[in-house]
Design a protein around this motif. Structure first.
Motif, short mmCIF file in Angstrom:
data_model
loop_
_atom_site.label_atom_id
_atom_site.label_comp_id
_atom_site.label_asym_id
_atom_site.label_seq_id
_atom_site.Cartn_x
_atom_site.Cartn_y
_atom_site.Cartn_z
N LEU A 14 19.86 0.51 15.86
CA LEU A 14 20.65 1.72 15.45
C LEU A 14 21.79 1.23 14.64
CD1 LEU A 14 22.13 3.35 19.26
CD2 LEU A 14 19.85 4.20 18.09
N THR A 16 18.20 5.01 13.94
CA THR A 16 16.88 5.06 13.33
C THR A 16 17.13 5.53 12.14
OG1 THR A 16 16.76 7.15 14.43
CG2 THR A 16 16.28 5.68 15.33
N ARG A 37 13.18 9.39 13.27
CA ARG A 37 12.57 8.11 13.56
C ARG A 37 13.02 7.60 15.54
NH1 ARG A 37 8.18 6.36 11.40
NH2 ARG A 37 7.56 5.63 12.62
N ASP A 38 12.82 8.19 16.84
CA ASP A 38 14.31 7.89 17.34
C ASP A 38 12.52 6.83 18.84
OD1 ASP A 38 16.92 8.39 17.51
OD2 ASP A 38 16.87 9.15 18.98
N CYS A 40 12.22 4.42 17.07
CA CYS A 40 11.88 3.26 16.45
C CYS A 40 13.24 3.01 16.72
CB CYS A 40 11.25 3.39 15.02
SG CYS A 40 10.67 3.92 14.34
N THR A 41 13.46 2.85 18.22
CA THR A 41 15.03 2.54 19.02
C THR A 41 14.48 0.77 19.48
OG1 THR A 41 14.58 3.30 21.12
CG2 THR A 41 16.04 4.39 19.60
N GLY A 46 10.79 1.13 21.64
CA GLY A 46 11.86 2.62 22.00
C GLY A 46 11.55 3.51 22.31
#
Ligand SMILES: *Cc1c(COP(=O)(O)O)cnc(C)c1O
Length: 336
Positions: A14, A16, A37-38, A40-41, A46
């Motif tokens: 974080l 993101t 872009r969650d 891409c966590t 993700g």
């Protein structure tokens, strides 16, 4: 809102990114579309459950748990991220999967998220659709206790007032990013299921007095029930943060016109949305949540629901691993 008051373990990458989607905006002829872009966590490919698990797993650790138990659909992204978080924190994890779609397909039952549950070392047990999964989790918790273990049960989707803090955090992060970019957000749109994501976002955005409206695209329940679930949890989340009363009922809005035949069952709009995003923005959606959420957003754009000059942010909640559980629904591109 001071989230550092609450126990938290860092699990996600974080903040993101918040990115423009110029190709999709152009294809649809407006509005200006952006994506948070969650997906891409970072945790085991993700998704949105990672933010909730930062607070839930911290609570489990604080309570001295050695085993976490959770439940979800067969292709549950929540179960997979919980298994990953448990692996990273050295906790055992037991997963209960409810076969809501009734599919026995090999990919659906063994690939995608199920494959990753097992890779992270979490045993899975399958239950037929309609099982009382909360009762089933309590039974597993009793088994763990009988063996001298200390269980911590996480509700489906991690959607309680503790998990929803993860999306209060996302609200704070998003507003800070938009302010830095000088981006006026007119609408925030995302897929809503067990309600924790929307509840946390609404509690956070209202607590900040951001005036950013949130639209949840439903993937399971009809609209009155979905809005009620989100509103109740948003109020509980506000109470938990000592901000009771900050959420007005009319700030909770869901559109449940894109569910199709039911939870996890493909729709034409979802398949189109997944194809469009993959081919215009090289973004991977998922068949159960973000695909239907994007199908709703695309349809609303085509219908002129937004002003052409609006800036609309789609919160990508992740889930692309489930594509491998739904292998058969996509037509291969033929050479011409
Ligand atoms: C769980 C999930 C959602 C829905 O979030 P809720 O907090 O359950 O409403 C949306 N998208 C994906 C990919 C999910 O896994």
């Amino acid at each position: 809102m001071h989230l550092a008051r609450f126990p938290r373990v860092r699990l996600g990458h974080l903040p993101t990114p918040l990115e423009a989607m110029p190709n999709l905006s152009k294809l649809l002829g407006g509005p200006n579309l952006y994506v948070k872009r969650d997906d891409c966590t970072g945790l085991s490919s993700g998704g949105n459950k990672t933010r909730k698990l930062e607070f839930l797993m911290a609570d489990a650790l604080q309570k001295g748990a050695d085993t976490v138990i959770t439940q979800g659909a067969v292709q549950s992204n929540h179960a997979r991220q919980t298994a990953a978080a448990a692996a990273k924190l050295g906790l055992k994890c037991q997963i209960l999967l409810e076969n809501r779609t009734g599919s026995n397909a090999v990919d659906y039952c063994g690939s995608g998220n199920v494959l990753l549950d097992h890779l992270h070392g979490a045993p899975t047990r399958m239950f037929p659709g309609g099982t009382d999964m909360n009762a089933a989790m309590e039974k597993v918790a009793d088994e763990v206790r009988a063996k001298g273990g200390k269980p911590y049960v996480i509700v489906g989707g991690g959607s309680n007032a503790i998990g929803a803090l993860g999306y209060v955090n996302c609200a704070i992060e998003l507003v800070a990013q938009a302010n830095d970019m000088n981006l006026r957000i007119d609408h925030l749109v995302h897929a809503t299921g067990s309600a924790g994501t929307q509840a946390g976002l609404v509690a956070g955005l209202e607590g900040l007095r951001s005036h950013i409206p949130v639209l949840g695209i439903g993937v399971r329940a009809p609209r009155p029930q979905q809005e009620e679930n989100v509103y109740k949890l948003a109020c509980l989340t506000a109470d938990h943060m000592d901000m009771s009363g900050c959420v007005a009922r009319e700030r909770v809005v869901a559109n449940c016109d894109y569910v199709g035949a039911g939870y996890g069952i493909p729709t034409d709009g979802m398949i189109e949305a997944i194809n469009i995003l993959a081919r215009t923005e090289a973004i991977l959606l998922d068949p159960v949540y973000s695909g239907k959420g994007m199908a709703g957003l695309i349809d609303l754009c085509r219908k002129g629901h937004f002003k052409k000059t609006d800036n609309v942010v789609f919160l990508h909640t992740g889930g692309s691993v489930a594509l491998f559980g739904y292998n058969g629904i996509f037509e291969p591109t033929r050479p011409n």
